[in-house]
Design an enzyme around this catalytic site. Structure first.
Site, PDB file in Angstrom:
ATOM      1  N   TYR A 115      91.439  40.107  73.646  1.00 13.53           N
ATOM      2  CA  TYR A 115      92.259  41.367  72.844  1.00 13.53           C
ATOM      3  C   TYR A 115      91.181  42.442  72.457  1.00 13.53           C
ATOM      4  O   TYR A 115      90.148  41.962  71.988  1.00 13.53           O
ATOM      5  CB  TYR A 115      92.929  40.942  71.754  1.00 13.53           C
ATOM      6  CG  TYR A 115      94.315  41.821  71.323  1.00 13.53           C
ATOM      7  CD1 TYR A 115      95.406  42.116  72.220  1.00 13.53           C
ATOM      8  CD2 TYR A 115      93.992  42.618  70.317  1.00 13.53           C
ATOM      9  CE1 TYR A 115      96.269  42.948  71.686  1.00 13.53           C
ATOM     10  CE2 TYR A 115      95.000  43.614  69.894  1.00 13.53           C
ATOM     11  CZ  TYR A 115      96.220  43.655  70.591  1.00 13.53           C
ATOM     12  OH  TYR A 115      97.247  44.577  70.350  1.00 13.53           O
ATOM     13  N   SER A 215     112.099  40.804  77.100  1.00 13.52           N
ATOM     14  CA  SER A 215     111.081  40.584  76.161  1.00 13.52           C
ATOM     15  C   SER A 215     111.803  41.041  74.681  1.00 13.52           C
ATOM     16  O   SER A 215     113.037  41.777  74.481  1.00 13.52           O
ATOM     17  CB  SER A 215     109.920  41.323  76.603  1.00 13.52           C
ATOM     18  OG  SER A 215     110.173  42.972  76.319  1.00 13.52           O
TER      19      SER A 215
END
Length: 399
Positions: A115, A215
């Site tokens: 990330y 999602s």
């Protein structure tokens, strides 16, 4: 006084890890001592001291007594959680007993080390959640023990039973809010809201198109769009259970839901019927799924990319740029959070939580006991097939 469940048999390495983690911010006067009003209770946490696969690096080794091996009084065992010592509560600090915290894809990416923004290791996992105020510093105003708060902006370290941060890092929320929604309101629902408001001046009757519609962001986009009178065209993957997924999304307010294979036609816009061509598209998948969004977009439309679940690049046809004049942009919630928008952020969070309390915003969640962390982690990592978003529920013994 509330106490956390304690894990015994901590190895010398783990003790060093605990102290290293907390001495970055706090000074501990003693490794073993009773705690008073000026310190938090000991905390039970999920810690990683290196980057790697989350189901491996969040397990810690420790030594414990083993009666089965009398000649070897101790042996190495794996622990899923680690005991952290009490933390000093300064004048402007708030000690929060965590109630629930989700496992987000970005949490997994942080632990993997991929990330863009990662906390220094060793670190406690988790990035958002909801908790109950346990103790406040002497200068804290507007919060009292028993209040519910969320970290706003979200910050690392929510996968533990007690968290100590300055008052400015917490936002009070109504206790009538369902716990699982308070714990998950920022990362996904706020992303959906910002994308609907930041890129195109949408009005009632307009249309948006998105992939990754199952999602949490996708589910929120459908419902927030419907509340504004905006049509939604939704794309999902071809998989077992896709018919059920289509029906679930339509119950949330989706106008149309297509699998990727259904869109393997020359003129996808012919599928729209009386629905206007989309002016805005959201891409969280990449690859061919992103190309399908561009096939739907009207001339001058905008596609916003906020994820890349397929890990495949976005391929754009020449006609999208020259003849259709499409615009491609990106959205990253953390960058928006880092700007000076405290009041605006808090107002939007209150708005979203109000929708949740009224039953106008909902999404698939599964509460998982904190003690069963690794089972929830495997589900979140997709190792047990498609599962709802996992939300850890904390149980603090003695409360």
């Amino acid at each position: 006084m509330a106490t956390a469940r304690i894990v015994h048999g901590i190895s010398p390495f783990s003790r060093f890890l605990h102290l290293h983690l907390h001495l970055r911010r706090r000074t501990l006067t003693s490794a073993v001592r009773p705690y008073f009003a000026a310190t938090s209770p000991p905390s039970t946490a999920v810690i990683y001291d290196q980057h790697g696969s989350p189901d491996v690096v969040t397990r810690s080794k420790c030594r414990s007594l083993n009666p089965e091996y009398p000649a070897v009084p101790h042996k190495l065992e794996w622990r899923e959680v680690t005991e952290l010592p009490p933390v000093e509560i300064k004048d402007n600090d708030v000690c929060v007993r965590m109630l629930a915290a989700p496992i987000n894809p970005s949490d997994i990416n942080r632990i993997e080390g991929v990330y863009p923004v990662r906390p220094p290791i060793p670190a406690v996992g988790g990035y958002e959640g909801v908790g109950e105020v346990h103790t406040i510093g002497s200068a804290v105003k507007g919060l009292s023990p028993g209040d519910w708060v969320i970290p706003s902006p979200p910050s690392s370290g929510t996968w533990q039973t007690y968290v100590v941060k300055e008052q400015t890092m917490w936002q009070k929320v109504e206790k009538s809010t369902p716990m699982e929604y308070a714990a998950t309101i920022i990362v996904n629902p706020l992303t959906a809201l910002r994308m609907l408001e930041d890129f195109v001046a949408l009005k009632s009757g307009d249309t948006i198109v998105q992939n990754g519609a199952t999602s949490i962001v996708g589910q929120c986009v459908i419902q927030l769009a419907r509340l504004r009178g905006i049509h939604s065209i939704n794309i999902i993957r071809d998989r077992v259970g896709s018919d059920e997924a289509k029906e679930n999304l339509k119950q949330l307010g989706a106008d149309e839901v297509y699998t990727e294979s259904q869109l393997d036609v020359k003129n996808v816009r012919g599928l729209l019927g009386n629905i206007p061509e989309p002016i805005l598209g959201f891409n969280c998948v990449g690859g061919n799924a992103a190309s399908l969004i561009l096939k739907f977009l009207k001339q001058g439309g905008t596609m916003v990319t906020y994820g890349g679940m397929s890990k495949k690049p976005i391929t754009v046809s020449t006609s999208s740029f020259i003849f259709k004049e499409h615009t491609l942009k990106g959205f990253w919630l953390q960058r928006w959070m880092s700007s000076d928008k405290t009041e605006e952020r808090q107002s939007m969070i209150d708005y979203l939580l109000g929708l949740c309390r009224d039953g106008k915003l909902k999404y698939e969640l599964e509460m998982a006991p904190f003690d069963d962390f690794h089972a929830a982690l495997e589900k979140a990592m997709g190792k047990r097939g498609r599962q709802p978003k996992q939300v850890l529920k904390f149980l603090v013994i003695g409360t």
